[in-house]
Design a protein around this motif. Structure first.
Motif, PDB file in Angstrom:
ATOM      1  N   ALA A  19     -20.180 -16.982  24.037  1.00 16.49           N
ATOM      2  CA  ALA A  19     -21.568 -16.613  24.279  1.00 16.49           C
ATOM      3  C   ALA A  19     -21.753 -15.102  24.272  1.00 16.49           C
ATOM      4  O   ALA A  19     -22.602 -14.565  23.560  1.00 16.49           O
ATOM      5  N   TRP A  20     -20.945 -14.374  25.061  1.00 16.26           N
ATOM      6  CA  TRP A  20     -21.098 -12.920  25.080  1.00 16.26           C
ATOM      7  C   TRP A  20     -20.415 -12.272  23.897  1.00 16.26           C
ATOM      8  O   TRP A  20     -20.852 -11.214  23.421  1.00 16.26           O
ATOM      9  N   ALA A  21     -19.360 -12.898  23.350  1.00 13.59           N
ATOM     10  CA  ALA A  21     -18.655 -12.308  22.211  1.00 13.59           C
ATOM     11  C   ALA A  21     -19.539 -12.240  20.973  1.00 13.59           C
ATOM     12  O   ALA A  21     -19.330 -11.390  20.102  1.00 13.59           O
ATOM     13  N   ARG A  22     -20.528 -13.102  20.912  1.00 11.22           N
ATOM     14  CA  ARG A  22     -21.451 -13.073  19.774  1.00 11.22           C
ATOM     15  C   ARG A  22     -22.157 -11.722  19.675  1.00 11.22           C
ATOM     16  O   ARG A  22     -22.448 -11.247  18.576  1.00 11.22           O
ATOM     17  N   TYR A  23     -22.414 -11.111  20.807  1.00  7.52           N
ATOM     18  CA  TYR A  23     -23.128  -9.840  20.844  1.00  7.52           C
ATOM     19  C   TYR A  23     -22.194  -8.648  21.026  1.00  7.52           C
ATOM     20  O   TYR A  23     -22.570  -7.516  20.750  1.00  7.52           O
ATOM     21  N   PHE A  24     -20.981  -8.900  21.494  1.00  7.33           N
ATOM     22  CA  PHE A  24     -20.033  -7.820  21.764  1.00  7.33           C
ATOM     23  C   PHE A  24     -18.682  -8.136  21.136  1.00  7.33           C
ATOM     24  O   PHE A  24     -17.676  -8.247  21.831  1.00  7.33           O
ATOM     25  N   PRO A  25     -18.625  -8.307  19.810  1.00  9.67           N
ATOM     26  CA  PRO A  25     -17.373  -8.719  19.180  1.00  9.67           C
ATOM     27  C   PRO A  25     -16.248  -7.696  19.355  1.00  9.67           C
ATOM     28  O   PRO A  25     -15.088  -8.077  19.524  1.00  9.67           O
ATOM     29  N   GLU A  26     -16.588  -6.404  19.333  1.00  8.58           N
ATOM     30  CA  GLU A  26     -15.547  -5.383  19.504  1.00  8.58           C
ATOM     31  C   GLU A  26     -14.972  -5.431  20.911  1.00  8.58           C
ATOM     32  O   GLU A  26     -13.754  -5.311  21.101  1.00  8.58           O
ATOM     33  N   LEU A  27     -15.834  -5.626  21.882  1.00 10.00           N
ATOM     34  CA  LEU A  27     -15.362  -5.715  23.258  1.00 10.00           C
ATOM     35  C   LEU A  27     -14.508  -6.961  23.448  1.00 10.00           C
ATOM     36  O   LEU A  27     -13.465  -6.924  24.102  1.00 10.00           O
ATOM     37  N   GLN A  28     -14.942  -8.063  22.867  1.00 10.15           N
ATOM     38  CA  GLN A  28     -14.152  -9.293  22.995  1.00 10.15           C
ATOM     39  C   GLN A  28     -12.780  -9.138  22.354  1.00 10.15           C
ATOM     40  O   GLN A  28     -11.772  -9.588  22.903  1.00 10.15           O
ATOM     41  N   GLN A  29     -12.697  -8.498  21.202  1.00 10.08           N
ATOM     42  CA  GLN A  29     -11.414  -8.294  20.545  1.00 10.08           C
ATOM     43  C   GLN A  29     -10.522  -7.345  21.334  1.00 10.08           C
ATOM     44  O   GLN A  29      -9.310  -7.556  21.451  1.00 10.08           O
ATOM     45  N   ALA A  30     -11.119  -6.305  21.913  1.00 11.50           N
ATOM     46  CA  ALA A  30     -10.333  -5.390  22.746  1.00 11.50           C
ATOM     47  C   ALA A  30      -9.830  -6.099  23.996  1.00 11.50           C
ATOM     48  O   ALA A  30      -8.702  -5.872  24.444  1.00 11.50           O
ATOM     49  N   TRP A  31     -10.649  -6.976  24.544  1.00 10.86           N
ATOM     50  CA  TRP A  31     -10.272  -7.748  25.722  1.00 10.86           C
ATOM     51  C   TRP A  31      -9.131  -8.702  25.395  1.00 10.86           C
ATOM     52  O   TRP A  31      -8.184  -8.851  26.157  1.00 10.86           O
ATOM     53  N   LEU A  32      -9.224  -9.329  24.245  1.00  8.68           N
ATOM     54  CA  LEU A  32      -8.191 -10.262  23.817  1.00  8.68           C
ATOM     55  C   LEU A  32      -6.898  -9.540  23.483  1.00  8.68           C
ATOM     56  O   LEU A  32      -5.802 -10.044  23.765  1.00  8.68           O
TER      57      LEU A  32
END
Length: 352
Positions: A214-227
């Motif tokens: 849900a949030w990764a849809r809008y913040f893909p760079e943040l989600q990838q950095a988090w992962l």
């Protein structure tokens, strides 16, 4: 079996903050889009607009996972809420926190000196020093082996020496866990030894990051950095490491927490994970956010918590009970937030 008070990471509400539009974001969602993306139905919107707290479903990735979300609309502006959260006030009223502290770049064993087995928990300290594979303590094979190497020298030790040794050793293990995670991210999290197997918090947290769609849809760079942490974080974000000593199942519990925070004029987001927990549950992730909504702020957050206690026979019933326990505690935190904002008590939607 589940305990009467959830041993899940409600403490992560210290991470609860607000949906943000940083440089790494794609098109920012409208409040209505955000509600839909987080599985909040159109029928629940009138309840939210009446100031009620509502619950929403969050997908669970395994039999060990408990997941739930709650949301409300508060008649206060985003800057006021952001200031409250950045000052750490959301944690202030939690009675089960024994001690906590921030962990800077130069963390050492002394950084954990407020984590201590006391005389009241002498049996806990002794059990730690004699720990075996199982779920009494979340320890890796290497950590268990290092404890065994101490045992020969403690055969005639008095209680004071046992407490001192247990505290020193536990603090060393916490520092090693912190350093391994900061160096290698999820890959640096050692599995917990169980009787006949292991529990893998790294895999659990990886699944949580992958399934945060849900949030990764809008913040893909943040989600990838988090992962892929320690990958470089996006612009306009900050991170914090902290430790907690919490009372869980009436036992002192060491917790290592990593959170990434981004707050701006358009909203904010916090993602937070407990990458080490001393016992009772394995790991957890919180995604929390908020958006300006009419004359107030839409606040919502979700928790994913992995625990061996809800797997196996009776799993469906255990999950149902566990989710309800989590939701009640989460609702209490939002009600307290409402109180601290000097608002009327937030009612809970009738179906909650």
């Amino acid at each position: 079996m589940l305990i009467d008070k959830p041993s899940f990471p409600i403490m992560l509400l210290s991470a609860a903050a607000l949906f943000y539009q940083p440089a790494c974001a794609q098109d920012a969602p409208s409040p209505q889009q955000a509600l839909q993306n987080f599985g909040i139905s159109a029928a629940q919107i009138p309840q939210l607009e009446r100031g009620e707290i509502i619950g929403y479903d969050v997908s669970e990735t395994s039999q060990k996972e408990l997941a739930i979300g709650v949301a409300m609309i508060m008649p206060v502006g985003l800057p006021r809420l952001a200031d409250y959260i950045k000052k750490g006030k959301l944690n202030a009223g939690e009675s089960d926190i024994i001690a906590t502290g921030m962990l800077g770049d130069n963390a050492s064993v002394d950084s954990f000196k407020k984590f201590a087995f006391t005389e009241k928990h002498l049996d806990e300290a002794k059990a730690f020093l004699e720990a075996e594979p199982g779920d009494d303590f979340n320890l890796s094979k290497a950590e268990l082996d290092s404890l065994k190497s101490l045992q020969a020298g403690l055969e005639d030790a008095d209680n004071k020496t046992l407490l001192k040794t247990a505290n020193q050793k536990y603090r060393e293990l916490l520092l090693q866990r912190l350093q391994a995670y900061k160096k290698s991210g999820l890959a640096g999290i050692a599995p917990y030894s169980r009787d006949g197997g292991t529990a893998d918090p790294a895999a659990e947290l990886r699944n949580d990051a992958v399934n945060s769609k849900a949030w990764a849809r809008y913040f893909p760079e943040l989600q990838q950095a988090w992962l892929n942490y320690p990958a470089t974080l996006p612009t306009n974000t900050s991170e914090q490491f902290l430790w907690l000593n919490r009372r869980v199942e009436d036992r002192p519990t060491a917790v290592l927490n990593h959170r990434v925070i981004a707050i701006g004029e358009s909203g904010g987001i916090v993602v937070s994970r407990q990458f080490y927990v001393g016992h009772s549950y394995n790991s957890s992730q919180v995604v929390a956010g908020g958006l300006p909504y009419k004359d107030g702020t839409l606040v919502f957050y979700s928790i994913r918590s992995s625990t061996d206690q809800v797997a196996g026979m009776g799993s469906s019933l255990k999950h149902s009970i566990g989710r309800e326990q989590m939701k009640k505690e989460m609702i209490k935190r939002l009600q307290r937030l409402n109180k601290d904002m000097k608002l009327k008590p937030a009612p809970v939607a009738a179906d909650e």
